[in-house]
Design a protein around this motif. Sequence first.
Motif, short mmCIF file in Angstrom:
data_model
loop_
_atom_site.label_atom_id
_atom_site.label_comp_id
_atom_site.label_asym_id
_atom_site.label_seq_id
_atom_site.Cartn_x
_atom_site.Cartn_y
_atom_site.Cartn_z
N LYS A 84 0.87 -1.22 0.20
CA LYS A 84 -0.05 -0.02 -0.04
C LYS A 84 0.88 1.32 0.00
O LYS A 84 0.56 2.15 -0.86
CB LYS A 84 -0.98 -0.05 1.19
N ASP A 85 1.87 1.23 0.87
CA ASP A 85 2.73 2.31 1.07
C ASP A 85 3.51 2.65 -0.58
O ASP A 85 3.49 3.83 -0.53
CB ASP A 85 3.85 2.28 2.02
N TRP A 86 3.94 1.87 -0.99
CA TRP A 86 4.39 1.67 -2.26
C TRP A 86 3.59 2.43 -3.53
O TRP A 86 3.77 3.19 -4.16
CB TRP A 86 5.16 0.59 -2.99
N ALA A 87 2.38 1.63 -3.46
CA ALA A 87 1.20 2.41 -4.31
C ALA A 87 1.10 4.01 -4.20
O ALA A 87 0.98 4.64 -5.14
CB ALA A 87 -0.07 1.65 -4.24
N ASP A 88 1.08 4.15 -2.97
CA ASP A 88 1.01 5.69 -2.56
C ASP A 88 2.12 6.35 -3.04
O ASP A 88 1.89 7.41 -3.60
CB ASP A 88 0.79 5.89 -0.90
N ALA A 89 3.20 5.84 -2.98
CA ALA A 89 4.37 6.61 -3.27
C ALA A 89 4.56 6.85 -5.09
O ALA A 89 4.72 7.72 -5.37
CB ALA A 89 5.92 5.70 -2.97
N ILE A 90 3.86 5.77 -5.66
CA ILE A 90 3.80 5.78 -7.14
C ILE A 90 2.86 6.89 -7.59
O ILE A 90 3.38 7.65 -8.26
CB ILE A 90 3.42 4.37 -7.84
N VAL A 91 1.75 7.06 -6.58
CA VAL A 91 0.90 8.10 -7.06
C VAL A 91 1.40 9.57 -6.58
O VAL A 91 1.01 10.56 -7.37
CB VAL A 91 -0.40 7.80 -6.59
N SER A 92 2.35 9.50 -5.88
CA SER A 92 2.84 10.69 -5.42
C SER A 92 3.78 11.22 -6.54
O SER A 92 4.14 12.52 -6.47
CB SER A 92 3.80 10.47 -4.11
N ASN A 93 4.46 10.44 -7.26
CA ASN A 93 5.14 10.91 -8.49
C ASN A 93 6.39 11.55 -8.11
O ASN A 93 7.14 12.25 -8.69
CB ASN A 93 4.57 11.78 -9.41
N ASP A 94 6.94 10.76 -6.98
CA ASP A 94 8.23 11.17 -6.21
C ASP A 94 9.27 10.38 -6.73
O ASP A 94 9.18 9.16 -5.72
CB ASP A 94 8.16 11.53 -4.77
N ALA A 95 10.11 10.40 -7.47
CA ALA A 95 11.27 9.50 -7.82
C ALA A 95 11.91 8.92 -6.65
O ALA A 95 12.07 7.62 -6.65
CB ALA A 95 11.97 10.07 -9.11
N THR A 96 12.28 9.77 -5.87
CA THR A 96 13.24 9.33 -4.65
C THR A 96 12.44 8.31 -3.67
O THR A 96 12.90 7.38 -3.25
CB THR A 96 13.70 10.69 -3.85
N LEU A 97 11.08 9.01 -3.61
CA LEU A 97 10.23 7.89 -2.72
C LEU A 97 10.14 6.55 -3.39
O LEU A 97 10.17 5.55 -2.58
CB LEU A 97 8.98 8.75 -2.56
N ILE A 98 9.46 6.63 -4.37
CA ILE A 98 9.30 5.20 -5.10
C ILE A 98 10.66 4.52 -5.26
O ILE A 98 10.56 3.19 -4.88
CB ILE A 98 9.02 5.39 -6.56
N GLY A 99 11.77 5.10 -5.59
CA GLY A 99 12.99 4.42 -5.48
C GLY A 99 13.51 3.57 -4.10
O GLY A 99 14.18 2.57 -4.15
N GLY A 100 12.83 4.21 -3.00
CA GLY A 100 13.18 3.77 -1.74
C GLY A 100 12.55 2.33 -1.35
O GLY A 100 12.97 1.67 -0.49
N PHE A 101 11.73 1.83 -2.36
CA PHE A 101 11.02 0.65 -2.13
C PHE A 101 11.77 -0.68 -2.96
O PHE A 101 11.48 -1.62 -3.11
CB PHE A 101 9.37 0.66 -2.71
N MET A 102 12.63 -0.15 -3.82
CA MET A 102 13.21 -0.85 -4.87
C MET A 102 14.59 -0.96 -4.60
O MET A 102 15.53 -0.48 -4.10
CB MET A 102 13.36 -0.17 -6.19
#
Length: 138
Positions: free
Chosen positions: A26-44
């Motif tokens: 759920k947190d990762w889906a929220d990060a993807i919708v935020s369109n924040d590359a740094t936040l999204i990358g933190g899950f990878m």
Amino acid sequence: MGDIAGTPRKGPEGDPVHTRLIALAKDWADAIVSNDATLIGGFMADEWVIVSESGISAKEQFLSLVESGELTHSAMTSVSQPRIRVYGDTAVSTGRVTNTAHYKGQRFDADEWTTDVFVNRNGRWLCVLSHITAAAPD
């Protein structure tokens, strides 16, 4: 872990690993919708790739599209609770997701089955592979 080596732990609702992975998705889906590359990358993990109908894309390629604004998401919703199986320090999450994305100004609405493979490194679950498949129309 399972009772026999290699047998997956199915992750009942009360299992803390299962609960953590549900929250992580759920947190990762929220990060993807935020369109924040740094936040999204933190899950990878660094070696993360996504597999889709167009082939394999690396983390750097995906995040650069997000960072540039060429790829954005305005919605990402789980259709049902994901199926999670834990194999020691590896976990597989599979579920159906709907999302709305914009790529180079064109809108795409998707209904997809997603499979994410996570590894636990130093107490953190990181995704190493995502695979998406279009869902058949109902």
